[in-house]
Design a protein around this motif. Structure first.
Motif, PDB file in Angstrom:
ATOM      1  N   LEU A   4     -71.942  79.262 -20.478  1.00  0.00           N
ATOM      2  CA  LEU A   4     -72.214  77.865 -20.187  1.00  0.00           C
ATOM      3  C   LEU A   4     -73.704  77.616 -20.027  1.00  0.00           C
ATOM      4  O   LEU A   4     -74.240  76.612 -20.534  1.00  0.00           O
ATOM      5  CB  LEU A   4     -71.464  77.432 -18.927  1.00  0.00           C
ATOM      6  N   GLU A   5     -74.391  78.521 -19.354  1.00  0.00           N
ATOM      7  CA  GLU A   5     -75.826  78.347 -19.149  1.00  0.00           C
ATOM      8  C   GLU A   5     -76.584  78.395 -20.469  1.00  0.00           C
ATOM      9  O   GLU A   5     -77.562  77.669 -20.665  1.00  0.00           O
ATOM     10  CB  GLU A   5     -76.348  79.417 -18.190  1.00  0.00           C
ATOM     11  N   LEU A   6     -76.122  79.242 -21.400  1.00  0.00           N
ATOM     12  CA  LEU A   6     -76.749  79.291 -22.720  1.00  0.00           C
ATOM     13  C   LEU A   6     -76.627  77.950 -23.434  1.00  0.00           C
ATOM     14  O   LEU A   6     -77.588  77.475 -24.062  1.00  0.00           O
ATOM     15  CB  LEU A   6     -76.113  80.400 -23.568  1.00  0.00           C
ATOM     16  N   VAL A   7     -75.452  77.344 -23.340  1.00  0.00           N
ATOM     17  CA  VAL A   7     -75.241  76.045 -23.985  1.00  0.00           C
ATOM     18  C   VAL A   7     -76.113  74.981 -23.336  1.00  0.00           C
ATOM     19  O   VAL A   7     -76.786  74.196 -24.023  1.00  0.00           O
ATOM     20  CB  VAL A   7     -73.747  75.642 -23.913  1.00  0.00           C
ATOM     21  N   LEU A  18     -65.353  74.017 -20.491  1.00  0.00           N
ATOM     22  CA  LEU A  18     -66.179  73.662 -19.330  1.00  0.00           C
ATOM     23  C   LEU A  18     -65.543  74.151 -18.034  1.00  0.00           C
ATOM     24  O   LEU A  18     -66.240  74.624 -17.128  1.00  0.00           O
ATOM     25  CB  LEU A  18     -66.394  72.151 -19.283  1.00  0.00           C
ATOM     26  N   TRP A  19     -64.210  74.049 -17.943  1.00  0.00           N
ATOM     27  CA  TRP A  19     -63.531  74.535 -16.736  1.00  0.00           C
ATOM     28  C   TRP A  19     -63.621  76.048 -16.635  1.00  0.00           C
ATOM     29  O   TRP A  19     -63.925  76.602 -15.584  1.00  0.00           O
ATOM     30  CB  TRP A  19     -62.069  74.097 -16.760  1.00  0.00           C
ATOM     31  N   TRP A  20     -63.363  76.735 -17.757  1.00  0.00           N
ATOM     32  CA  TRP A  20     -63.325  78.192 -17.769  1.00  0.00           C
ATOM     33  C   TRP A  20     -64.686  78.803 -17.447  1.00  0.00           C
ATOM     34  O   TRP A  20     -64.771  79.838 -16.788  1.00  0.00           O
ATOM     35  CB  TRP A  20     -62.843  78.671 -19.135  1.00  0.00           C
ATOM     36  N   THR A  21     -65.770  78.184 -17.907  1.00  0.00           N
ATOM     37  CA  THR A  21     -67.097  78.746 -17.707  1.00  0.00           C
ATOM     38  C   THR A  21     -67.761  78.310 -16.411  1.00  0.00           C
ATOM     39  O   THR A  21     -68.813  78.847 -16.050  1.00  0.00           O
ATOM     40  CB  THR A  21     -68.023  78.348 -18.883  1.00  0.00           C
TER      41      THR A  21
END
Length: 285
Positions: free
Chosen positions: A88-91, A70-73
């Motif tokens: 992240l947006e895909l998830v 979560l931090w990296w993305t």
């Protein structure tokens, strides 16, 4: 496996076709109950660490992976997403479009942080079962799925009370709409049992039982393949043992890939049910 079997394997193969060798011992449920780690002379100097087991360490690893992801993305959010933000947006879009909105509707968008975190956390805990040298899904211990189910249980009851009011929510949850009064003494206990006892229990047990059974099957394939690998048994028997062992290895690889899909699906189903329960709690029955 027993110590004798491990010693035999270390000497050049498994016990298959070995005269007087140990019989095959399938992995038992004992693999799901690792002993607390001993810190030796440091036990007294490190308070509250005597009960730490492999599950605790893997839980910390899974939590760290989710936090790092979560931090990296999300550390450099922008209107035009880069590759990391796109992941992240895909998830988030997957959880929103496949879980939240079908179960709750647009109102469910405010629960996206909870649902996304829940999905990623469960998947990370499940994946611990196929990572080399870790190889133990955290969710194969019932206490962890039960803890997550308890969080969702408290959440949907709180949502129901806030959305409908205390009396209206519990009345709607235990009194079926349109049911004649004469049958309510039978239906009300059933609804209480179903909505407030069986629901959280099955929510936890479904995840636990699937991960427990899958990991035990993987361990059996691995132990059986190693036991059958005995090339020192001679030209004929050694060849047969290698073929048997290779078949077990192939089955292990195939089932590991299948188990990865199951791990994803179990994270999806657990999160989907969480969204369903929250959505039902928001609406009057």
């Amino acid at each position: 496996m027993s110590a004798d079997t491990l010693n035999l394997a270390a000497e050049g193969g498994g016990g298959l076709f070995t005269p007087g060798g140990p019989g095959f011992e399938a992995p038992s449920v004992g693999i799901f109950f690792p002993s607390p780690w001993s810190w030796g002379d440091y036990s007294e100097a490190l308070p509250y660490t005597s009960g730490i087991t492999k599950y605790v360490i893997l839980l910390l690893v899974a939590t760290s992976l989710v936090v790092f992801f979560l931090w990296w993305t999300s550390r450099k959010l922008s209107v035009v997403p880069d590759r990391r933000q796109s992941i992240l947006e895909l998830v988030v879009l997957f959880v929103r479009d496949q879980i939240s909105r079908p179960m709750i509707g647009v109102k469910g968008d405010k629960y996206l942080p909870l649902l996304v975190s829940l999905f990623l956390f469960i998947f990370a805990m499940n994946v611990m079962g196929i990572i080399p040298f870790l190889q133990l899904p955290v969710t194969s211990n019932l206490s962890y799925p039960a803890g997550l189910a308890l969080v969702i249980y408290i959440t949907f009851i709180t949502v129901g009370i806030r959305s409908q009011g205390f009396t209206h929510y519990f009345k709607g949850a235990v009194v079926p709409s349109g049911a004649p009064g004469w049958i309510l003494p039978l239906l009300v206990p059933i609804e209480i049992l179903s909505n407030f006892i069986i629901r959280p229990a099955t929510h936890a047990i479904r995840l636990f039982a699937t991960m427990f059974a899958g990991h035990l099957l993987l361990a059996t394939f691995a132990a059986g393949g190693w036991y059958m690998f005995n090339p020192a048994a001679g030209p004929l028997y050694g060849t047969i043992s290698v073929l048997f062992s290779g078949s077990a290895l192939l089955a292990f690889i195939i089932f590991t890939a299948f188990e990865l899909v199951i791990m994803f699906l179990q994270a999806f189903v657990f999160t989907l049910l969480a969204a369903l329960y929250i959505g039902q709690a928001q609406e009057a029955h």
